[in-house]
Design a protein around this motif. Structure first.
Motif, PDB file in Angstrom:
ATOM      1  N   THR A  61      -9.072   2.757   7.343  1.00  0.00           N
ATOM      2  CA  THR A  61      -8.291   3.928   6.933  1.00  0.00           C
ATOM      3  C   THR A  61      -8.710   5.137   7.772  1.00  0.00           C
ATOM      4  O   THR A  61      -7.873   5.935   8.223  1.00  0.00           O
ATOM      5  CB  THR A  61      -8.493   4.228   5.436  1.00  0.00           C
ATOM      6  OG1 THR A  61      -8.065   3.094   4.672  1.00  0.00           O
ATOM      7  CG2 THR A  61      -7.692   5.448   5.003  1.00  0.00           C
ATOM      8  N   VAL A 114      -2.044   0.184  11.335  1.00  0.00           N
ATOM      9  CA  VAL A 114      -2.092   0.038   9.881  1.00  0.00           C
ATOM     10  C   VAL A 114      -2.563  -1.381   9.586  1.00  0.00           C
ATOM     11  O   VAL A 114      -1.923  -2.353   9.999  1.00  0.00           O
ATOM     12  CB  VAL A 114      -0.704   0.278   9.242  1.00  0.00           C
ATOM     13  CG1 VAL A 114      -0.757   0.005   7.752  1.00  0.00           C
ATOM     14  CG2 VAL A 114      -0.231   1.690   9.520  1.00  0.00           C
ATOM     15  N   LYS A 135     -11.875  -1.287   4.192  1.00  0.00           N
ATOM     16  CA  LYS A 135     -10.738  -0.413   3.887  1.00  0.00           C
ATOM     17  C   LYS A 135     -11.072   1.034   4.248  1.00  0.00           C
ATOM     18  O   LYS A 135     -10.247   1.746   4.853  1.00  0.00           O
ATOM     19  CB  LYS A 135     -10.378  -0.509   2.408  1.00  0.00           C
ATOM     20  CG  LYS A 135      -9.179   0.360   2.034  1.00  0.00           C
ATOM     21  CD  LYS A 135      -8.810   0.205   0.564  1.00  0.00           C
ATOM     22  CE  LYS A 135      -7.602   1.078   0.227  1.00  0.00           C
ATOM     23  NZ  LYS A 135      -7.224   0.959  -1.210  1.00  0.00           N
ATOM     24  N   ASP A 187      -3.158  -2.000   4.431  1.00  0.00           N
ATOM     25  CA  ASP A 187      -1.998  -2.032   3.533  1.00  0.00           C
ATOM     26  C   ASP A 187      -1.509  -3.458   3.293  1.00  0.00           C
ATOM     27  O   ASP A 187      -0.844  -3.727   2.284  1.00  0.00           O
ATOM     28  CB  ASP A 187      -0.844  -1.205   4.119  1.00  0.00           C
ATOM     29  CG  ASP A 187      -1.084   0.289   4.021  1.00  0.00           C
ATOM     30  OD1 ASP A 187      -2.147   0.675   3.474  1.00  0.00           O
ATOM     31  OD2 ASP A 187      -0.231   1.065   4.477  1.00  0.00           O
ATOM     32  N   PHE A 188      -1.834  -4.354   4.211  1.00  0.00           N
ATOM     33  CA  PHE A 188      -1.336  -5.726   4.121  1.00  0.00           C
ATOM     34  C   PHE A 188      -2.449  -6.744   3.852  1.00  0.00           C
ATOM     35  O   PHE A 188      -2.216  -7.947   3.905  1.00  0.00           O
ATOM     36  CB  PHE A 188      -0.607  -6.094   5.419  1.00  0.00           C
ATOM     37  CG  PHE A 188       0.460  -5.112   5.804  1.00  0.00           C
ATOM     38  CD1 PHE A 188       1.670  -5.087   5.124  1.00  0.00           C
ATOM     39  CD2 PHE A 188       0.240  -4.189   6.812  1.00  0.00           C
ATOM     40  CE1 PHE A 188       2.651  -4.181   5.464  1.00  0.00           C
ATOM     41  CE2 PHE A 188       1.218  -3.270   7.162  1.00  0.00           C
ATOM     42  CZ  PHE A 188       2.434  -3.258   6.485  1.00  0.00           C
ATOM     43  N   LYS A 205      -6.415  -7.817  -1.611  1.00  0.00           N
ATOM     44  CA  LYS A 205      -7.651  -7.329  -2.214  1.00  0.00           C
ATOM     45  C   LYS A 205      -8.295  -8.426  -3.059  1.00  0.00           C
ATOM     46  O   LYS A 205      -7.664  -8.983  -3.966  1.00  0.00           O
ATOM     47  CB  LYS A 205      -7.371  -6.108  -3.095  1.00  0.00           C
ATOM     48  CG  LYS A 205      -8.625  -5.491  -3.714  1.00  0.00           C
ATOM     49  CD  LYS A 205      -8.274  -4.247  -4.508  1.00  0.00           C
ATOM     50  CE  LYS A 205      -9.532  -3.623  -5.106  1.00  0.00           C
ATOM     51  NZ  LYS A 205      -9.215  -2.394  -5.883  1.00  0.00           N
ATOM     52  N   TYR A 225      -4.154  -7.072  10.213  1.00  0.00           N
ATOM     53  CA  TYR A 225      -4.462  -7.445   8.831  1.00  0.00           C
ATOM     54  C   TYR A 225      -4.788  -8.934   8.729  1.00  0.00           C
ATOM     55  O   TYR A 225      -5.572  -9.361   7.855  1.00  0.00           O
ATOM     56  CB  TYR A 225      -3.291  -7.097   7.907  1.00  0.00           C
ATOM     57  CG  TYR A 225      -2.063  -7.964   8.075  1.00  0.00           C
ATOM     58  CD1 TYR A 225      -1.881  -9.113   7.316  1.00  0.00           C
ATOM     59  CD2 TYR A 225      -1.089  -7.632   9.022  1.00  0.00           C
ATOM     60  CE1 TYR A 225      -0.764  -9.920   7.485  1.00  0.00           C
ATOM     61  CE2 TYR A 225       0.034  -8.425   9.190  1.00  0.00           C
ATOM     62  CZ  TYR A 225       0.191  -9.565   8.421  1.00  0.00           C
ATOM     63  OH  TYR A 225       1.293 -10.360   8.585  1.00  0.00           O
TER      64      TYR A 225
END
Length: 277
Positions: free
Chosen positions: A78, A88, A74, A91-92, A95, A49
């Motif tokens: 994803t 992952v 994203k 998620d972090f 935005k 991230y």
């Protein structure tokens, strides 16, 4: 060049194909992260991230484009997570905040002008193209792929067969559009079912629709998205709910909610729901 660029390109195409993503929106925005920013020797499964946050933070572009690139990445990360290709990541990721948009749809006057053109004796190809957007609400990624085999007749009525991802959807259509399709098929006695209904690909259809609507309305160009928004707007005004509309235009409820706002009537509708049982 990025060490896994061929694998990345294959993953992008699989994402677009399997989830019905718009290639014009996603392909280059995802690829740019790997070709312009990320360390060329960094494996795909080592990206974190932090890399995406730093990329978005350092980008020199408009707030809207920064948000577009975030959404493209994203979708990609994803998808790759489901394939165990990456960790992952999104998620972090922070935005970006895009510039607020006014929800745009045709005025009633312009809506009636376009309908008048659609019902006229002008070129059937242009009339059908506008009707496919205005009377179905479907995105251009579906319209450009329509071919003769995708028009099916069942119990005397025409329907559209649309492929989204790996799933076929058979959609009912308005009576006005059925008449146009009947006229079009009569004038185009096509034996090759794989032939496209429109002559445009995804990269130029918006430009053509813009020029066509500008000529008809004698004002600025109208995009396919505005025509789709107009369909949603009038469908909601007619009392249909978001879930029903989402199944017709093959968009999720969140996407519809972000494109059309009826805030001035929302409170009354909420009260109506509460008082209905």
């Amino acid at each position: 060049m990025y060490c896994q660029i061929k694998e990345v390109e294959e993953l992008i195409e699989k994402l677009i194909s399997s989830e019905g993503k718009n290639p014009t929106f996603y392909r280059n925005r995802i690829k740019k992260f790997f070709t312009v920013y990320i360390d060329k020797d960094k494996p795909l499964d080592a990206i974190t991230y932090y890399d995406v946050n730093k990329y978005l933070d350092e980008m020199v572009c408009s707030a809207d484009e920064k948000l577009n690139r975030y959404n493209a990445l994203k979708a990609f990360f994803t998808y790759t997570l489901t394939l165990n290709k990456t960790k992952v990541i999104m998620d972090f990721v922070i935005k970006p905040i895009g510039k607020p948009h006014q929800n745009i749809f045709l005025s009633n006057e312009d809506f009636l002008k376009l309908k008048e053109y659609i019902y006229s004796n002008e070129d059937i190809n242009d009339r059908l193209l506008l009707a496919l957007f205005l009377f179905t609400g479907l995105g251009r990624q579906y319209i450009v792929k329509l071919n003769f085999d995708d028009i099916v007749k069942d119990d005397g009525q025409y329907k559209l067969k649309i492929l989204k991802g790996n799933e076929w959807h058979v959609l009912p259509i308005k009576a006005e559009l059925q008449l146009l399709i009947q006229e079009y098929l009569f004038l185009n006695n096509e034996n090759d079912g794989s032939k496209r209904i429109t002559k445009f690909d995804d990269s130029v259809i918006s430009t053509y629709v813009g020029k066509l609507t500008s000529r008809i309305l004698n004002k600025k160009k109208i995009t396919p998205t505005v025509l789709s928004n107009t369909f949603i707007h009038y469908a909601l005004l007619s009392g249909n709910n978001l879930w029903e509309i989402s199944k017709l235009i093959l968009k999720d409820v969140q996407t519809i909610d972000s494109r059309i706002s009826l805030d001035e009537d929302l409170y009354n509708k909420q009260k109506s729901v509460l008082n209905s049982f």
